[in-house]
Design a protein around this motif. Sequence first.
Motif, PDB file in Angstrom:
ATOM      1  N   LYS A   1       0.843  -1.195   0.000  1.00  0.00           N
ATOM      2  CA  LYS A   1       0.000   0.000   0.000  1.00  0.00           C
ATOM      3  C   LYS A   1       0.877   1.242   0.000  1.00  0.00           C
ATOM      4  O   LYS A   1       1.681   1.438   0.904  1.00  0.00           O
ATOM      5  CB  LYS A   1      -0.906   0.014   1.224  1.00  0.00           C
ATOM      6  CG  LYS A   1      -1.814  -1.195   1.322  1.00  0.00           C
ATOM      7  CD  LYS A   1      -2.571  -1.209   2.639  1.00  0.00           C
ATOM      8  CE  LYS A   1      -3.441  -2.445   2.752  1.00  0.00           C
ATOM      9  NZ  LYS A   1      -4.153  -2.489   4.039  1.00  0.00           N
ATOM     10  N   THR A   2       0.720   2.056  -1.033  1.00  0.00           N
ATOM     11  CA  THR A   2       1.485   3.290  -1.142  1.00  0.00           C
ATOM     12  C   THR A   2       0.535   4.474  -1.145  1.00  0.00           C
ATOM     13  O   THR A   2      -0.279   4.608  -2.072  1.00  0.00           O
ATOM     14  CB  THR A   2       2.306   3.306  -2.459  1.00  0.00           C
ATOM     15  OG1 THR A   2       3.086   2.117  -2.537  1.00  0.00           O
ATOM     16  CG2 THR A   2       3.187   4.524  -2.532  1.00  0.00           C
ATOM     17  N   PRO A   3       0.580   5.341  -0.134  1.00  0.00           N
ATOM     18  CA  PRO A   3      -0.312   6.504  -0.122  1.00  0.00           C
ATOM     19  C   PRO A   3      -0.090   7.383  -1.361  1.00  0.00           C
ATOM     20  O   PRO A   3       1.052   7.591  -1.786  1.00  0.00           O
ATOM     21  CB  PRO A   3       0.091   7.255   1.147  1.00  0.00           C
ATOM     22  CG  PRO A   3       0.754   6.231   2.008  1.00  0.00           C
ATOM     23  CD  PRO A   3       1.424   5.275   1.049  1.00  0.00           C
ATOM     24  N   VAL A   4      -1.175   7.846  -1.953  1.00  0.00           N
ATOM     25  CA  VAL A   4      -1.111   8.723  -3.123  1.00  0.00           C
ATOM     26  C   VAL A   4      -2.102   9.876  -2.939  1.00  0.00           C
ATOM     27  O   VAL A   4      -3.062   9.770  -2.184  1.00  0.00           O
ATOM     28  CB  VAL A   4      -1.427   7.969  -4.442  1.00  0.00           C
ATOM     29  CG1 VAL A   4      -0.379   6.919  -4.742  1.00  0.00           C
ATOM     30  CG2 VAL A   4      -2.804   7.354  -4.407  1.00  0.00           C
ATOM     31  N   ASP A   5      -1.845  10.956  -3.661  1.00  0.00           N
ATOM     32  CA  ASP A   5      -2.739  12.114  -3.611  1.00  0.00           C
ATOM     33  C   ASP A   5      -3.751  12.111  -4.745  1.00  0.00           C
ATOM     34  O   ASP A   5      -4.818  12.683  -4.631  1.00  0.00           O
ATOM     35  CB  ASP A   5      -1.933  13.423  -3.678  1.00  0.00           C
ATOM     36  CG  ASP A   5      -1.086  13.620  -2.429  1.00  0.00           C
ATOM     37  OD1 ASP A   5      -1.526  13.212  -1.345  1.00  0.00           O
ATOM     38  OD2 ASP A   5       0.019  14.191  -2.549  1.00  0.00           O
ATOM     39  N   ARG A   6      -3.364  11.500  -5.876  1.00  0.00           N
ATOM     40  CA  ARG A   6      -4.256  11.526  -7.039  1.00  0.00           C
ATOM     41  C   ARG A   6      -4.205  10.188  -7.771  1.00  0.00           C
ATOM     42  O   ARG A   6      -3.325   9.373  -7.532  1.00  0.00           O
ATOM     43  CB  ARG A   6      -3.903  12.661  -7.971  1.00  0.00           C
ATOM     44  CG  ARG A   6      -2.565  12.533  -8.653  1.00  0.00           C
ATOM     45  CD  ARG A   6      -2.239  13.783  -9.456  1.00  0.00           C
ATOM     46  NE  ARG A   6      -1.180  13.802 -10.370  1.00  0.00           N
ATOM     47  CZ  ARG A   6       0.000  13.222 -10.325  1.00  0.00           C
ATOM     48  NH1 ARG A   6       0.296  12.455  -9.371  1.00  0.00           N
ATOM     49  NH2 ARG A   6       0.897  13.392 -11.244  1.00  0.00           N
ATOM     50  N   ILE A   7      -5.172  10.027  -8.668  1.00  0.00           N
ATOM     51  CA  ILE A   7      -5.264   8.804  -9.459  1.00  0.00           C
ATOM     52  C   ILE A   7      -4.842   9.134 -10.879  1.00  0.00           C
ATOM     53  O   ILE A   7      -5.364  10.077 -11.484  1.00  0.00           O
ATOM     54  CB  ILE A   7      -6.704   8.258  -9.421  1.00  0.00           C
ATOM     55  CG1 ILE A   7      -7.044   7.844  -7.983  1.00  0.00           C
ATOM     56  CG2 ILE A   7      -6.876   7.106 -10.396  1.00  0.00           C
ATOM     57  CD1 ILE A   7      -8.470   7.436  -7.789  1.00  0.00           C
TER      58      ILE A   7
END
Length: 170
Positions: free
Chosen positions: A90-96
């Motif tokens: 699981k890698t936190p991201v801000d956008r898709i």
Amino acid sequence: MKKTQHFKRLWLFVGMAAAAAVLYFWLMNNRFVDIHTPLSSAEVVRADTSKAVYTKIGGGAHIRFDDAVLNEEDISRVVHWLNEAPGLAKTPVDRIDGSIHMGIALRLKHHTGVTIQYNGSQIYVTKNGRFNQTSRYALHHPELKNYLDEELEGTYFGGSPVKGEQEGTS
């Protein structure tokens, strides 16, 4: 004088109870949106899917979205895959990034939800908690990716959107 003291105690008690309730709901919501907090299939009220289907019409392309409701077996499998994924997957991201080929929306009790979006190469999971709190992460999970690829088979001009995009970039 005694009435005033009782009145003050009552308001103090009501204030403390209200503060405790707010703190409890705030902490529980923050716990839910944490990317490592597991889900329960029993919490799922409804699970909807939507996938983009590409077809040729004349000289152009037509895109429609096929919507469906997941059955209990598929809901259990998806929740299991989300829960079994280790923290390193699981890698936190801000956008898709990219256009979404398929999505799964898990509507949970207590006005919370989880959205799984797949762009053909990456799975994104968004947890929506109460009080407008959200977390989003990219998930690397081969079994869930295979499931999504199987569901998308035949939706890209009769083939796979992943294969079609790879052929278009080669």
